[in-house]
Design an enzyme around this catalytic site. Structure first.
Site, PDB file in Angstrom:
ATOM      1  N   GLU A  20      16.008   4.475  -6.288  1.00  0.00           N
ATOM      2  CA  GLU A  20      17.040   4.629  -5.261  1.00  0.00           C
ATOM      3  C   GLU A  20      17.778   3.311  -4.986  1.00  0.00           C
ATOM      4  O   GLU A  20      17.802   2.789  -3.876  1.00  0.00           O
ATOM      5  CB  GLU A  20      16.425   5.178  -3.970  1.00  0.00           C
ATOM      6  N   GLU A  48      12.949  13.240  -7.816  1.00  0.00           N
ATOM      7  CA  GLU A  48      12.392  13.413  -6.475  1.00  0.00           C
ATOM      8  C   GLU A  48      13.090  14.564  -5.789  1.00  0.00           C
ATOM      9  O   GLU A  48      14.317  14.644  -5.790  1.00  0.00           O
ATOM     10  CB  GLU A  48      12.563  12.162  -5.589  1.00  0.00           C
TER      11      GLU A  48
END
Length: 477
Positions: free
Chosen positions: A177, A365
């Site tokens: 991320e 995810e």
């Protein structure tokens, strides 16, 4: 009558789960491991940073003790039929301070054992090099990613693990991320939380260059491997059809698309010129940097938890939404933690990304954090998790039918672990329950939830048991 073709996932689809070293391993100073920035965040990402005292409680010090219990946990993953397990290497197990010339053999040996255990069950490792942690030594001595020298240290680390595990790991990610530094810069780039936007983007530039150099090193050292760089992907819808809101959604979407653009296309997109100009940002970008960025990834990976709304109206209600705190969408329900639930948003996002880049995608995810209750008979009936995942995976299958090329899906937290945002155990994502609470009490015993067998059936059927949203799934009984 024309025969209707059944919608399905590819035969080689990589089903699995995802976790992170700093949220699962524990053993935070075992085997010569150094302190990471995660060790300096006892209250999670939202809690910011602090100087750690020896008596400070940090639930991540033990976490779920995956470091010692991984053989049993991987056996449970194998029981579910995992084809792939995403986890991360703790950089500080390999280079405890970050700037050493020689790696820590104890740390390298641990991941040898971990990857060998996965191979025993034919589970492909998908390995992240830096998942919300870096050596705290690099922060103290060099200022983290605010210093160009950190590129060199990261490349050394990447080349070290590529050489060591080149026969064991064929799927890699550079950073987790990467765009989250715009919301928590200590977590992402090791800068103080009150840093100026100029300094944050400069650190992110160095990180993007380091990522590209790691991609190049991977291509050289492991020619048959695939490597990407992961982005927290959130689609912004205009709250209304007012042109101001439409343009605001374009602007907000570009905050994350920027990172996809650089890693997929190999250069800075033109729209960033205006953003930098308006925010008085001038970056140190060398000719060598621009050349390095041309080494592009093999696939695009993403996390997806929610969509957001964008508006120029300052009076609109904000939802909790982790660090982002977006404008609330009146058409969506929310989780206990205020994350709005939008399965169709995942289909929309996948199509948007594939239309834009025509590159393979990988959902690394996606999941639901919720409070689980143990029943009197010891069971955990998490129908809410089954519903959430079913509805999202149904939309994933629709995206594949739309023509999106998708490599795999690894649900976040297949076993309960410590939440990144608030360092809680009570925010549970797993198919496997871990007996530990927010104060660190518990036996660490593992037990299967109802969703365990449901996900096992999803994998064994290659997604064929999924039902349309709102339709009861008999396989979840």
């Amino acid at each position: 009558m024309r025969k209707t073709m059944k919608k399905q996932f590819p035969e080689n689809f990589l089903w699995g789960g995802a976790l992170a070293a700093n949220q699962a391993e524990g053993a935070y100073q075992t085997g010569g491991k150094g302190l990471s920035i995660s060790d300096m965040q006892p209250y999670g990402v939202i809690g910011g940073s602090m100087e750690r005292n020896t008596d400070d409680f940090n639930i991540k010090d033990i976490s779920i003790d995956f470091y010692h219990r991984y053989p049993d946990d991987i056996a449970l993953f194998a029981e579910m039929g995992f084809k792939c397990l995403r986890t991360s290497i703790a950089w500080t197990r390999i280079f405890p301070e970050g700037d050493e010339e020689v790696p820590n053999e104890n740390g390298l040996a641990f991941y040898d054992r971990l990857f060998d255990e996965m191979r025993k069950y034919h589970i492909q490792p998908l390995i992240t090099l830096s998942h919300f942690e870096m050596p705290y030594g690099l922060v103290k001595k060099y200022g983290g990613w605010g210093n160009r020298k950190t590129i060199e240290f990261f490349e050394r680390y990447a080349r070290t693990v590529f050489e060591r595990y080149k026969h064991k790991v064929k799927y890699w990610l550079t950073f987790n991320e990467i765009n989250m530094s715009l919301f928590s810069c200590f977590t992402g780039v090791g800068l103080p939380e009150d840093s100026e936007i100029q300094d944050i983007y400069q650190a992110l530039h160095y990180q993007l260059v380091a990522s590209a150099k790691a991609v190049k090193a991977c291509h050289e050292i492991i020619p048959d491997a695939k490597i990407g760089n992961m982005v927290a992907a959130t689609s912004y819808y205009p709250l209304t059809c007012h042109p101001d809101d439409v343009l605001e959604s374009l602007k907000k979407n570009r905050e994350s698309l920027f990172f996809f653009d650089v890693q997929a296309r190999g250069y800075y997109p033109s729209y960033m010129t205006r953003l930098f100009k308006e925010q008085n940002i001038t970056l140190d970008i060398t000719d060598e940097d621009q050349q390095a960025l041309k080494e592009t990834v093999d696939f695009l990976s993403l996390s997806y938890y929610m969509s957001c709304c964008a508006t120029t109206d300052p009076n609109m209600v904000k939802s909790a939404g982790n660090m982002i705190n977006p404008v609330e969408n009146p058409y969506l329900a929310s989780s206990e933690w205020g994350w709005q639930i939008d399965p169709q948003g995942l289909r929309y996002l996948l199509n948007t990304l594939y239309d834009r880049y025509q590159m393979p995608l990988f959902i690394v995810e996606n999941g639901l954090g919720a409070r689980d209750v143990i029943q009197d008979d010891g069971s955990i009936i998490d129908d809410y998790r089954i519903q959430y995942l079913n509805d999202h995976l149904f939309q994933v299958r629709e995206a594949i039918e739309d023509g999106v090329q998708l490599l795999g899906y690894t649900s976040w937290g297949p076993i309960d672990l410590v939440s990144a945002s608030t360092a809680e155990m009570s925010k549970r994502y797993g198919f496997i329950y871990v007996d530990r609470d927010d104060q660190g009490n518990g036996t660490l015993e593992r037990r299967r939830k109802k969703s365990f067998n449901w996900y096992k059936d999803v994998i064994s059927s290659n997604g064929n048991i999924l039902t349309a949203p709102g339709v009861k799934n008999e396989n979840s009984q």
